[in-house]
Design a protein around this motif. Structure first.
Motif: not given
Ligand code: BGP
Length: 470
Positions: A4-10, A455-468
């Motif tokens: 029902n709910q995903l765990k966030p990345f640490p 590069f830009y996609w991964y940068k955003e992913l890291i910046a949001t801790g996977g939330k993007s």
């Protein structure tokens, strides 16, 4: 399993990327470096060698700055054994120590965690000439090399990987160059090499724990889920056997210090059992990993062996055949799409693999390779639109988050590759990186670094801790 709910990345998840020395560094004979087996091998027609590669040796500052710009928390790279010991053993090359000192300092100064692979396919050629891993002296040479790495870099490197894809070197020795075709029983020799590598690994793990009590060390095999071709019990048994021979043989020894029963039985059946000397099993039992690192590109599917000459199959990668008469036959999985190189794409298999490894060993996991090789195109205005790579990574990271929610302890993701480099078999046109390196197979052009869309996609992913992702 649905959640029902995903765990966030640490919060301290190690988002990063991977490379290996021979594929990225170039400078193959500079500053005292000795030749490795890779430098002496002849690659396939029409593809470049590894002599210049991405010329990272001379571009490392610029490269690390780009990784920092992407927000990398970790960077996995390998040390070239032949930069440290040009002949594999004997005289130390101070210039080699200096290069990795500078590289590690650069990585640290950018706030990135270095993750070091000690040996990534590039065995010193001088050792190979004395029998390579068939010769027990290579175990001693590796131990001395490991000690040198711990002494020189252990103050800054907390994560160590022993041997990259040992299982691929043994299973596909014809593709990676570990097999000696002139021997009467080359496969038996491969399993002797395997035994020696396992001893070398166990010794390195023990030494690491003695010398660097706060460091962590683990193996880095290629581990993937194996599916049966059908629900026919014969197919299921074939898949179980291949799972043991391909995956558990390597990890059971690293973690439990013993040979897997099914795999050992296979070795006996085929006449491949290695010679085990007194004391070897004690060495294997004494060196234990702190985590398991693994590389995942695709799952594999096998059916029951037919023993009619069709068991050994090319199931995707043109360089790798799968099948073992009397045990399993490699087959194509009709449920999966393939990439441009014929590799099946299976993100759900990635979640399965994470769960299977964690359930079996209960050790923290880090993904040290995963990615998509493709013929990227540099468009006008320095644009590389690698949307297919973004798609591939997105799907795999989504499945990793599901595995995390399943309870798997995964603490990092370092896809292949951080920067474009030379593919192990298919030259530099098969690209994997977030950063384009402007060169052709034989035309070195300007080796300019260009940020791809990923590069830009991964940068955003890291910046949001996977939330993007969501
Ligand atoms: C892994 C190796 C890497 C890398 C990757 C991609 O097996 O650890 O070194 O080469 O596969 O494979 P390839 O370059 O053949 O596409």
């Amino acid at each position: 399993m649905k959640h029902n709910q995903l765990k966030p990345f640490p919060a301290d998840f190690l988002w990063g990327g991977s490379t290996s020395a021979y594929q990225i560094e170039g400078a193959w004979n500079e500053d005292g470096k000795g030749p490795s087996v890779i430098d002496m091998a002849k690659g396939p027609e029409g593809t470049t060698d590894f002599k210049v590669a991405s010329d990272h040796y001379h571009h490392y500052k610029e490269d690390i700055a780009l990784l920092a710009e992407m927000g990398f928390k970790a960077y996995r790279f390998s040390i070239a054994w032949t930069r440290i010991y040009p002949n594999g053993a004997g005289e130390l090359n101070q210039k080699g120590i200096e290069f990795y000192d500078n590289l590690i300092n650069e990585i640290e100064s950018q706030g990135i965690e270095p993750i070091v692979t000690m040996y990534h396919f590039d065995l010193p050629y001088a050792l190979e000439q004395k029998g390579g891993w068939s010769n027990r002296e290579t175990i001693d040479a590796f131990e001395v090399y490991a000690k040198t790495l711990f002494e020189n870099f252990g103050d800054r490197v907390k994560y160590w990987l022993t041997i990259n894809e040992q299982n691929m070197m043994i299973l596909h020795g014809d593709a990676i160059g570990t097999v000696n075709p002139n021997l009467e029983n080359p496969k038996k020799d491969l399993y002797q090499q395997n035994h020696h590598m396992l001893l070398a690994q166990a010794k390195a793990m023990s030494l690491c724990h003695q010398m660097l009590p706060s460091a962590k060390i683990g193996p880095a095999p290629n581990i993937v889920s194996i599916y049966p071709d059908s629900s026919n019990p014969e197919d299921i048994m074939a898949a179980q056997s291949y799972m043991a021979i391909r995956n558990w043989l390597y990890l059971d020894i690293a973690v439990f210090g013993r040979y897997n029963t099914t795999a050992w039985n296979f070795l006996e059946e085929k006449g491949y059992t290695p010679t085990i000397l007194d004391g070897d099993m004690e060495v294997l039992q004494s060196g234990k990993p702190d985590f398991i690192a693994f590389n995942y590109y695709t799952s594999q599917t096998v059916g029951a062996s037919k023993e009619d000459g069709t068991d050994v199959n090319h199931t995707g990668d043109q360089h790798i055949t799968i099948g073992e008469p009397g045990i399993y036959k490699g087959v194509t999985n009709a449920n999966l799409e393939k990439n441009e190189f014929g590799w099946e794409i299976d993100p759900i298999g990635f979640r399965n693999t994470l769960r299977e490894i964690y359930d079996r060993y209960n050790l923290p996991l880090i993904v040290t390779e995963n990615g998509l090789g493709a013929f990227d195109k540099l468009e006008e205005g320095d644009v590389v639109n690698d949307s297919y790579r973004i798609e591939f990574l997105r799907k795999h990271i989504e499945q990793m988050q599901l595995a995390l929610t399943d309870g798997v302890e995964v603490f990092g993701f370092c896809p292949w590759s951080a920067i474009d480099l030379i593919s192990t078999h298919q030259g530099c046109s098969k690209r994997y990186g977030f950063i384009f390196v402007n060169r052709g197979e034989f035309d070195l052009k300007d080796l300019r670094r260009i940020r791809k869309n990923s590069f830009y996609w991964y940068k955003e992913l890291i910046a949001t801790g996977g939330k993007s992702l969501n």
